[in-house]
Design an enzyme around this catalytic site. Sequence first.
Site, PDB file in Angstrom:
ATOM      1  N   GLU A   3       5.114 -15.384 -12.325  1.00 51.47           N
ATOM      2  CA  GLU A   3       4.481 -14.216 -11.728  1.00 51.47           C
ATOM      3  C   GLU A   3       3.986 -13.210 -12.748  1.00 51.47           C
ATOM      4  O   GLU A   3       3.013 -12.506 -12.485  1.00 51.47           O
ATOM      5  CB  GLU A   3       5.369 -13.556 -10.673  1.00 51.47           C
ATOM      6  CG  GLU A   3       6.659 -12.959 -11.168  1.00 51.47           C
ATOM      7  CD  GLU A   3       7.462 -12.319 -10.044  1.00 51.47           C
ATOM      8  OE1 GLU A   3       8.687 -12.349 -10.121  1.00 51.47           O
ATOM      9  OE2 GLU A   3       6.868 -11.782  -9.091  1.00 51.47           O
ATOM     10  N   HIS A  58      12.442 -38.639 -12.478  1.00 56.28           N
ATOM     11  CA  HIS A  58      11.838 -39.255 -11.293  1.00 56.28           C
ATOM     12  C   HIS A  58      10.368 -38.877 -11.127  1.00 56.28           C
ATOM     13  O   HIS A  58       9.837 -38.926 -10.030  1.00 56.28           O
ATOM     14  CB  HIS A  58      12.647 -38.889 -10.046  1.00 56.28           C
ATOM     15  CG  HIS A  58      14.055 -39.418 -10.102  1.00 56.28           C
ATOM     16  ND1 HIS A  58      14.357 -40.760 -10.046  1.00 56.28           N
ATOM     17  CD2 HIS A  58      15.233 -38.782 -10.285  1.00 56.28           C
ATOM     18  CE1 HIS A  58      15.665 -40.925 -10.153  1.00 56.28           C
ATOM     19  NE2 HIS A  58      16.220 -39.737 -10.305  1.00 56.28           N
ATOM     20  N   TRP A  86      -3.390  -2.474  -1.464  1.00 56.46           N
ATOM     21  CA  TRP A  86      -3.223  -3.888  -1.805  1.00 56.46           C
ATOM     22  C   TRP A  86      -3.839  -4.629  -0.629  1.00 56.46           C
ATOM     23  O   TRP A  86      -3.340  -4.568   0.485  1.00 56.46           O
ATOM     24  CB  TRP A  86      -1.746  -4.232  -1.947  1.00 56.46           C
ATOM     25  CG  TRP A  86      -1.465  -5.616  -2.429  1.00 56.46           C
ATOM     26  CD1 TRP A  86      -1.519  -6.059  -3.720  1.00 56.46           C
ATOM     27  CD2 TRP A  86      -1.032  -6.730  -1.634  1.00 56.46           C
ATOM     28  NE1 TRP A  86      -1.153  -7.380  -3.774  1.00 56.46           N
ATOM     29  CE2 TRP A  86      -0.859  -7.828  -2.524  1.00 56.46           C
ATOM     30  CE3 TRP A  86      -0.790  -6.935  -0.274  1.00 56.46           C
ATOM     31  CZ2 TRP A  86      -0.449  -9.085  -2.078  1.00 56.46           C
ATOM     32  CZ3 TRP A  86      -0.383  -8.179   0.158  1.00 56.46           C
ATOM     33  CH2 TRP A  86      -0.216  -9.233  -0.740  1.00 56.46           C
ATOM     34  N   ARG A 119       3.006  -0.117  -5.250  1.00 59.96           N
ATOM     35  CA  ARG A 119       2.929  -0.673  -3.901  1.00 59.96           C
ATOM     36  C   ARG A 119       1.597  -1.351  -3.630  1.00 59.96           C
ATOM     37  O   ARG A 119       1.415  -1.962  -2.581  1.00 59.96           O
ATOM     38  CB  ARG A 119       3.119   0.449  -2.875  1.00 59.96           C
ATOM     39  CG  ARG A 119       4.456   1.091  -2.950  1.00 59.96           C
ATOM     40  CD  ARG A 119       5.502   0.152  -2.431  1.00 59.96           C
ATOM     41  NE  ARG A 119       6.810   0.686  -2.656  1.00 59.96           N
ATOM     42  CZ  ARG A 119       7.864  -0.055  -2.935  1.00 59.96           C
ATOM     43  NH1 ARG A 119       7.766  -1.359  -3.057  1.00 59.96           N
ATOM     44  NH2 ARG A 119       9.028   0.487  -3.098  1.00 59.96           N
ATOM     45  N   ASN A 159      -1.131   2.837   6.513  1.00 64.40           N
ATOM     46  CA  ASN A 159      -0.327   1.690   6.083  1.00 64.40           C
ATOM     47  C   ASN A 159       0.057   0.923   7.326  1.00 64.40           C
ATOM     48  O   ASN A 159       0.400   1.545   8.336  1.00 64.40           O
ATOM     49  CB  ASN A 159       0.995   2.159   5.458  1.00 64.40           C
ATOM     50  CG  ASN A 159       0.909   2.279   3.971  1.00 64.40           C
ATOM     51  OD1 ASN A 159      -0.153   2.113   3.390  1.00 64.40           O
ATOM     52  ND2 ASN A 159       2.030   2.574   3.364  1.00 64.40           N
ATOM     53  N   GLY A 160       0.092  -0.394   7.230  1.00 62.54           N
ATOM     54  CA  GLY A 160       0.509  -1.190   8.370  1.00 62.54           C
ATOM     55  C   GLY A 160      -0.609  -2.112   8.795  1.00 62.54           C
ATOM     56  O   GLY A 160      -1.613  -2.265   8.080  1.00 62.54           O
ATOM     57  N   GLU A 166      14.818 -19.069 -10.535  1.00 63.26           N
ATOM     58  CA  GLU A 166      14.463 -17.656 -10.711  1.00 63.26           C
ATOM     59  C   GLU A 166      13.741 -17.447 -12.051  1.00 63.26           C
ATOM     60  O   GLU A 166      12.767 -16.691 -12.137  1.00 63.26           O
ATOM     61  CB  GLU A 166      15.727 -16.794 -10.609  1.00 63.26           C
ATOM     62  CG  GLU A 166      15.543 -15.301 -10.832  1.00 63.26           C
ATOM     63  CD  GLU A 166      14.600 -14.624  -9.834  1.00 63.26           C
ATOM     64  OE1 GLU A 166      14.168 -15.246  -8.856  1.00 63.26           O
ATOM     65  OE2 GLU A 166      14.286 -13.440 -10.067  1.00 63.26           O
ATOM     66  N   LYS A 201       4.714  -5.143  -4.360  1.00 63.38           N
ATOM     67  CA  LYS A 201       6.173  -5.083  -4.378  1.00 63.38           C
ATOM     68  C   LYS A 201       6.803  -5.650  -3.122  1.00 63.38           C
ATOM     69  O   LYS A 201       7.901  -6.164  -3.151  1.00 63.38           O
ATOM     70  CB  LYS A 201       6.600  -3.627  -4.577  1.00 63.38           C
ATOM     71  CG  LYS A 201       8.089  -3.433  -4.782  1.00 63.38           C
ATOM     72  CD  LYS A 201       8.569  -4.101  -6.049  1.00 63.38           C
ATOM     73  CE  LYS A 201      10.072  -4.095  -6.175  1.00 63.38           C
ATOM     74  NZ  LYS A 201      10.532  -5.084  -7.165  1.00 63.38           N
ATOM     75  N   CYS A 255       0.836  -1.197   0.000  1.00 64.07           N
ATOM     76  CA  CYS A 255       0.000   0.000   0.000  1.00 64.07           C
ATOM     77  C   CYS A 255       0.879   1.258   0.000  1.00 64.07           C
ATOM     78  O   CYS A 255       2.061   1.192   0.294  1.00 64.07           O
ATOM     79  CB  CYS A 255      -0.963   0.117   1.181  1.00 64.07           C
ATOM     80  SG  CYS A 255      -2.009  -1.318   1.395  1.00 64.07           S
ATOM     81  N   LYS A 285      10.010 -15.873 -12.385  1.00 63.27           N
ATOM     82  CA  LYS A 285       9.689 -14.688 -13.209  1.00 63.27           C
ATOM     83  C   LYS A 285       8.555 -15.019 -14.166  1.00 63.27           C
ATOM     84  O   LYS A 285       7.623 -14.241 -14.340  1.00 63.27           O
ATOM     85  CB  LYS A 285      10.901 -14.240 -14.050  1.00 63.27           C
ATOM     86  CG  LYS A 285      12.025 -13.540 -13.374  1.00 63.27           C
ATOM     87  CD  LYS A 285      11.714 -12.181 -12.836  1.00 63.27           C
ATOM     88  CE  LYS A 285      11.173 -12.306 -11.446  1.00 63.27           C
ATOM     89  NZ  LYS A 285      12.033 -12.066 -10.343  1.00 63.27           N
TER      90      LYS A 285
HETATM   91  C1  F6R Z   1       9.724 -11.989  -7.300  1.00 64.03           C
HETATM   92  C2  F6R Z   1       9.757 -11.149  -6.119  1.00 64.03           C
HETATM   93  C3  F6R Z   1       9.457 -11.789  -4.814  1.00 64.03           C
HETATM   94  C4  F6R Z   1      10.378 -11.221  -3.734  1.00 64.03           C
HETATM   95  C5  F6R Z   1       9.983 -11.756  -2.351  1.00 64.03           C
HETATM   96  C6  F6R Z   1      10.910 -11.262  -1.289  1.00 64.03           C
HETATM   97  O1  F6R Z   1      10.007 -11.261  -8.444  1.00 64.03           O
HETATM   98  O2  F6R Z   1      10.005  -9.980  -6.191  1.00 64.03           O
HETATM   99  O3  F6R Z   1       9.572 -13.176  -4.860  1.00 64.03           O
HETATM  100  O4  F6R Z   1      11.684 -11.584  -4.034  1.00 64.03           O
HETATM  101  O5  F6R Z   1       8.666 -11.358  -2.053  1.00 64.03           O
HETATM  102  O6  F6R Z   1      10.913  -9.858  -1.244  1.00 64.03           O
HETATM  103  P1  F6R Z   1      12.077  -9.059  -0.552  1.00 64.03           P
HETATM  104  O7  F6R Z   1      13.317  -9.256  -1.356  1.00 64.03           O
HETATM  105  O8  F6R Z   1      11.618  -7.640  -0.539  1.00 64.03           O
HETATM  106  O9  F6R Z   1      12.229  -9.637   0.825  1.00 64.03           O
END
Ligand code: F6R
Length: 607
Positions: A496, A512, A90, A39, A116-117, A489, A602, A14, A493
């Site tokens: 998501e 397996h 969010w 956010r 926020n929070g 990774e 994010k 948020c 990507k």
């Molecule tokens: C994927 C992504 C998430 C973050 C995860 C941890 O693209 O961004 O998987 O890596 O939520 O977030 P941080 O690094 O902020 O702890």
Amino acid sequence: MTVTDDLRGGIVVCGIVACRLTGGAEEFLLPALRRLEYRGYDSAGIAVTGPGQGGPHTVRAVGRLDALLGRLAARPLPTGLGIGVGHTRWATHGVVSEANAHPHRDCSGSVAVVHNGILDNADQLRAELTRRGHRFSSEVDSEVVAHLVEEAGAGRLVDAVRTAVRQLHGSWALAVTSGRAAEVVLACHRSPLVVGLAEDGYVAASDLTALLGTVGHVHVLQDGDIVELTDQISWTDGHGAALPPRPPVTVDWAAEDAETGVYEDFMEKEIAEQPAAARRLLERLLPQIVDGRLWAGLGLPPVPAVRFVACGSSLHASAAAARVFRRVAGLPTTVAVASEFEPEPGFPDHGLTVAVSQSGETADVLSAVEAVPGPLLALTNSPSSSLARRADAVLDCTAGPEIGVAATKTFTTQVIGGAALGLAVAAAFGRASPAAVTAHVAALARLPDLLDAAQLTSFPVADALADDLADAPGFFFVSRGAGLPYAAEGALKLKEITYRWAEGIAAGELKHGPIALIDESTPVVVVDSGSRTRLNGAAAEMRARGARIIRVGAEPEATFPVLAADEPPWGPLESVVALQHLARSLAITLGRDTDKPRNLAKSVTVL
Ligand code: F6R
């Protein structure tokens, strides 16, 4: 102190903004919310008022900011009102609905609150307030604040907010305004909030990005601060005692850092920024590795063992960096999923925990590190985040603002920062020969050029592949050894931002069970690593079942020929550029929003 030293931690799910201007609040609030949309983007709202103008006049809408703009176009607010608060949400508490969108108001509609929070005692406060006759119109924890402010009486707004805040447990960044008082009151506890002086009055936000181009410096609220914005600013503590303003912090990010510029989207921009981000970080770290200064500068005790704790992309970066600690420094090193973390039996109490988190606000990580007794090092892009404040030492990734929800340049800089740290430990404690450390340092120094070359090669290849892959329901990302974190990774990507299933898996594991999923419609992305013999065998097996093999390798005949011939201990980091482009190109072909994928935000500040 500069912003990149002190402020980037201000990142939570948020976003809130607030202002007390002589001009129109809307003209500040809406562009600022646009900058904060990354956010959270399932609903948004603003409330504005002015001296003697009643209100606050509130508009909220479900969906992205454009939905709010549509509402405002259809039903404009009174113009020229300079006092306002805004929020982009969010959802964590309560479904996505207009009633649950901020700002929240009290029973009379004269108090507007953005928050926020998370308020841990919201249910109890709601029950008590309801018993005392307050009527709630949302399911959201934040609404209790509006009613607590209302109940605190018709005196000064700042005193009412202080009384309200005293009753809260949990975390909050709050901006409160009222139709009765020509002011905004800010309060914060374990959730970031900054305030600055713009040309025509005061502006505040939960994330500096919202204020870029508006202020030259900001003041960061500390836990317990209550700030009153009238035609001047006054700081007090929870008991009403005056405080000196927090020291000014220079804003050294340019407004363009938070704009897409020549790029189609932030993800494209941030992928392209990786070589420069790597170069910047390496210029700082490399000269300090061999002579031990990097390690000594952290001020940490000697390290008998290391554990990494992280989530998502940061977990994959941790796995890549952990290999350097194991292979070069020869230290026992584990990698733990933060949400599953339990202290490992036998891990020494004074072992080093490296918490890796771009935001430094991830609840799973913060909760995991609460339990660790030994020294804690934060590897983060947010050096004033909650994680950084909790840590004994911080290694700043200096990747610059990352607005796209999918981690790209923060991942790359985490791997580089983690690898540099592993080499620094090896050098400082003589756990590898100076010649070996020097050779690895030279390999790190080559990375920006490799990333540059991977960037140039990958974009057209991914673009050309995307149409062919559009109908594939699912993908495998296969590798071995040091390549595994990158395969994982790549799969993350793709999942998501394209919403297609994808599994990152060790090549040897396919036979397996998972191989049963492979048919003519299954693309298999092979990330070359180590000896090719077994990877070639696995690729041949899958090709025989009709799979389309997409190879990320060193040889010119690879689909993405982007890897260096020699593999360093942190593995084929360049591969990630190809994998990011692949995911992005496919997402665009499928009409997805690459920067704001569904159901994601994010930074994940909930457990
Ligand atoms: C994927 C992504 C998430 C973050 C995860 C941890 O693209 O961004 O998987 O890596 O939520 O977030 P941080 O690094 O902020 O702890």
